[in-house]
Design a protein around this motif. Sequence first.
Motif, PDB file in Angstrom:
ATOM      1  N   ARG A  55       0.805  -1.224   0.000  1.00  0.00           N
ATOM      2  CA  ARG A  55       0.000   0.000   0.000  1.00  0.00           C
ATOM      3  C   ARG A  55       0.836   1.271   0.000  1.00  0.00           C
ATOM      4  N   GLY A  56       2.118   1.141   0.347  1.00  0.00           N
ATOM      5  CA  GLY A  56       2.958   2.328   0.358  1.00  0.00           C
ATOM      6  C   GLY A  56       4.084   2.226   1.368  1.00  0.00           C
ATOM      7  N   LYS A  57       4.694   3.369   1.655  1.00  0.00           N
ATOM      8  CA  LYS A  57       5.860   3.434   2.532  1.00  0.00           C
ATOM      9  C   LYS A  57       5.423   3.528   3.990  1.00  0.00           C
ATOM     10  N   VAL A  58       6.061   2.699   4.827  1.00  0.00           N
ATOM     11  CA  VAL A  58       5.747   2.689   6.255  1.00  0.00           C
ATOM     12  C   VAL A  58       6.754   3.517   7.037  1.00  0.00           C
ATOM     13  N   GLY A  59       8.022   3.457   6.693  1.00  0.00           N
ATOM     14  CA  GLY A  59       9.048   4.215   7.408  1.00  0.00           C
ATOM     15  C   GLY A  59      10.437   3.766   7.004  1.00  0.00           C
ATOM     16  N   LYS A  60      11.420   4.094   7.842  1.00  0.00           N
ATOM     17  CA  LYS A  60      12.806   3.725   7.608  1.00  0.00           C
ATOM     18  C   LYS A  60      13.374   3.055   8.853  1.00  0.00           C
ATOM     19  N   PHE A  61      14.309   2.130   8.616  1.00  0.00           N
ATOM     20  CA  PHE A  61      15.012   1.469   9.715  1.00  0.00           C
ATOM     21  C   PHE A  61      16.490   1.751   9.582  1.00  0.00           C
ATOM     22  N   CYS A  62      17.143   2.053  10.712  1.00  0.00           N
ATOM     23  CA  CYS A  62      18.564   2.410  10.719  1.00  0.00           C
ATOM     24  C   CYS A  62      19.313   1.517  11.701  1.00  0.00           C
ATOM     25  N   ILE A  63      20.437   0.981  11.254  1.00  0.00           N
ATOM     26  CA  ILE A  63      21.317   0.197  12.114  1.00  0.00           C
ATOM     27  C   ILE A  63      22.748   0.502  11.693  1.00  0.00           C
ATOM     28  N   PHE A  64      23.679   0.534  12.660  1.00  0.00           N
ATOM     29  CA  PHE A  64      25.027   0.997  12.359  1.00  0.00           C
ATOM     30  C   PHE A  64      26.027  -0.126  12.094  1.00  0.00           C
ATOM     31  N   LYS A  65      25.673  -1.357  12.361  1.00  0.00           N
ATOM     32  CA  LYS A  65      26.555  -2.463  12.000  1.00  0.00           C
ATOM     33  C   LYS A  65      25.750  -3.752  11.971  1.00  0.00           C
ATOM     34  N   THR A  66      26.279  -4.751  11.275  1.00  0.00           N
ATOM     35  CA  THR A  66      25.591  -6.048  11.165  1.00  0.00           C
ATOM     36  C   THR A  66      26.492  -7.205  11.587  1.00  0.00           C
ATOM     37  N   VAL A  67      27.636  -6.897  12.200  1.00  0.00           N
ATOM     38  CA  VAL A  67      28.545  -7.926  12.714  1.00  0.00           C
ATOM     39  C   VAL A  67      28.730  -7.689  14.212  1.00  0.00           C
ATOM     40  N   TYR A  68      28.476  -8.714  15.022  1.00  0.00           N
ATOM     41  CA  TYR A  68      28.503  -8.570  16.477  1.00  0.00           C
ATOM     42  C   TYR A  68      29.232  -9.735  17.119  1.00  0.00           C
TER      43      TYR A  68
END
Length: 387
Positions: A220-233
């Motif tokens: 139906r459209g855009k819901v929002g944005k997601f932000c994360i600063f790294k993907t290795v932990y």
Amino acid sequence: MIEVVAALGRGPVFLAGEVLECSITFTNPLSAASTSASSEMLAWASAQIHCQFHASENRVALPPSDDSKHDVQAENETVFVPNRGERGQCILSTPPKILFCDLRLDPGESKSYSYCEVLPVDGPPSFRGQSVKYAYKLTVGCQRVNSPIKLLRVPFRVLVLHGLKDYQFPQDEAVAPSNPFLEEEEGMKKDPRLADLATELLMAATSRRSLHLYSISNTRGKVGKFCIFKTVYKIGEDIIGTFNFSEGDIPCLQYSVSLQTEESIQEEFQRRRGQPVSFSTHARHQESCLHTSRSSFSLPIPLGSTPGFSTNIVSLKWRLHFEFVTSREPVETHLVRENQSETVTWSGVEQIDVDTFSWDLPIKVLPTNPVLASYVSPFSSTNSTTI
């Protein structure tokens, strides 16, 4: 009677490639003043490390193993078999090391022996999953003359950091007096440097930060944005992410984020063709977010969890699993007017048409410092038995 105590000096968690050190003490507990006091004799004692593999018969189809052949010696209680009586298969073992032969202990006397062994770098990590289990143990076997062997098992945890076994240590050993008649095992020499190297590699891999932005949309459209600063932990770290719903066209009523592992059996070992993958949830955050412009979450990676890995039978991957509940119709926003004197009561709608959708974000989870992981280990550093 003889008491046997095995103590791991640093704790019950190690990196593959490290040296495991264990102090094993044999004690005659009777006092010399006791009327029944007498010397005790042991014929021999030996120690060995092994990794035991067990698979669920409902999920994993394994080929016949060599262990299925009848081994007459293994059934003999006077032969040292570290995994005797355990379920599954022994897939990895170190050579047995003899601690002593013909030990005599007078009343109240103790003798200690040090066992050291380099943990194999080509083995799997410790893992207890829904389909398979890899368990490491140090087994101490000892025997009186004309008596069955007694076994003392010391369970411990192994973390695997890929890339360590391929690292070549520079030939810059410090110049120091040495005894040419004493041999120092290569593994013992580089063990402290191996732990330091592992810490450096983990820090370099998990400290890199760069902005990762993802647009969240449905049909139906855009819901929002997601932000994360790294993907290795590393295990033990917190995963922090933020949402921005202010730029969305579709109202988001609720979201949830789950930290999950995905355990999949390699195709050739699946019991049923196309059988589903097993998921385990380690942490979860849920929040109602209607009329919320920004929101955030923090999910801890348990120190007791297993980092991602892959063997010829099973693979383990990590992911963030998102679920969103959105409204099909615009939701009215109530505003408070300035200098409003009269009382206004707001109430939520009784029924609203919604859509739900999900999204998965793969992440990479690595080991951590084994000393840190030892603090939450269910294993004890000291185990004992009596003979």
